[in-house]
Design an enzyme around this catalytic site. Sequence first.
Site, PDB file in Angstrom:
ATOM      1  N   SER A 117      50.543  43.897  46.555  1.00 38.56           N
ATOM      2  CA  SER A 117      51.337  43.826  45.325  1.00 38.56           C
ATOM      3  C   SER A 117      51.373  42.408  44.783  1.00 38.56           C
ATOM      4  O   SER A 117      51.341  41.434  45.551  1.00 38.56           O
ATOM      5  CB  SER A 117      52.769  44.285  45.621  1.00 38.56           C
ATOM      6  OG  SER A 117      53.647  43.947  44.577  1.00 38.56           O
ATOM      7  N   TYR A 141      60.738  43.310  50.172  1.00 36.50           N
ATOM      8  CA  TYR A 141      59.566  44.127  49.838  1.00 36.50           C
ATOM      9  C   TYR A 141      58.320  43.251  49.695  1.00 36.50           C
ATOM     10  O   TYR A 141      57.277  43.516  50.298  1.00 36.50           O
ATOM     11  CB  TYR A 141      59.803  44.912  48.543  1.00 36.50           C
ATOM     12  CG  TYR A 141      58.534  45.479  47.960  1.00 36.50           C
ATOM     13  CD1 TYR A 141      57.852  46.513  48.612  1.00 36.50           C
ATOM     14  CD2 TYR A 141      57.998  44.968  46.781  1.00 36.50           C
ATOM     15  CE1 TYR A 141      56.660  47.017  48.089  1.00 36.50           C
ATOM     16  CE2 TYR A 141      56.820  45.468  46.260  1.00 36.50           C
ATOM     17  CZ  TYR A 141      56.155  46.489  46.910  1.00 36.50           C
ATOM     18  OH  TYR A 141      54.981  46.981  46.399  1.00 36.50           O
ATOM     19  N   LYS A 145      54.728  42.946  52.046  1.00 32.67           N
ATOM     20  CA  LYS A 145      53.360  43.038  51.539  1.00 32.67           C
ATOM     21  C   LYS A 145      52.532  41.823  51.964  1.00 32.67           C
ATOM     22  O   LYS A 145      51.367  41.947  52.346  1.00 32.67           O
ATOM     23  CB  LYS A 145      53.361  43.186  50.017  1.00 32.67           C
ATOM     24  CG  LYS A 145      53.792  44.561  49.545  1.00 32.67           C
ATOM     25  CD  LYS A 145      52.870  45.654  50.072  1.00 32.67           C
ATOM     26  CE  LYS A 145      53.198  47.018  49.554  1.00 32.67           C
ATOM     27  NZ  LYS A 145      52.325  48.073  50.109  1.00 32.67           N
TER      28      LYS A 145
END
Length: 331
Positions: A117, A141, A145
């Site tokens: 991402s 988050y 990643k």
Amino acid sequence: MTFLITGGAGYIGSHVVRAMVAAGEKVVVLDDLSTGNEDRVPEGVPLVIGSVLDRLVLDQTIREHKITGVVHLAGKKQVGESVEKPLYYYHENVEGLQVLLGAVAAAGIRNFLFSSSASVYGMPDVDLVTEQTPPAPLSPYGETKLAGEWLVRAAGKAHGIATACLRYFNVAGAATPELADTGVFNLVPMVFERYDRGEGARIFGDDYPTPDGTCIRDYIHVEDLAEAHVAAARKLAEWAGAGEYKDLTVNIGRGEGVSVREMVDLLGELTGHDQAPVVTPRRPGDPAKVVASADRIAAELGWKARHDVREMIVSAWAGWQANKSLVHHER
């Protein structure tokens, strides 16, 4: 080749499955259906209901379906939820990846594609974000990643696996209405939901150092994103077939910025809604501008986005109208 696509019943995953099948590749889907929908899996494509955290299921699936490559899209992806539940996100996204890579290495699989991402970049102060832009994620988050990328590359080097990490920018649109995004987590569905309530789109801050004062983002059509996965998976298979266990990290974007106000104006125009947008204070952590450089993926894979923002909005709106009963919100 037979590819295992984890998360293949989700919004992005189902588009990747569709693109892989259309390209003549054999695929198997693994999904725990926590957010995925089994109706998205095409007829004739095997669906294994299970988690990447379950090593027994992974070993059995790899063995029974003779898996030779993996496209890993399964994971949790709600930024706000990750702030509230960091342990859960690290468990699902990092530990789940570790278990999956263990099964891949044990089975002798030689290519692995990881869904990453643009959140790994955080708030980059650059005109175009290249793959060399230093990562500085702002949420658990984004951290999962980035940690996932590190783990993928390390495992690839240690176990002779060709790897790719694809850094998605802002994904929108749908190839067909039934494959549309049903999560209200991003700008486009958030605006659609406001329209359904008879309200104007919400703009978080209009005092950024940009031409119209609103944030600028790079939007990519999910169908283009899926085709990038096909190109990357085939490149990995080519490398592995030649005994070259390289690693590739690329941005997936259009290389063009669209401001929030421009996007809101287009959303209103293309859906027939004329409610005036509502400007509210900035959200913490929103960078003024994040636009991808798409040069590396063009050079390495010969891939370039084909769809424009108008096509994203029109297809997303058709999908929104067809799937209102399935819409879910960030918890």
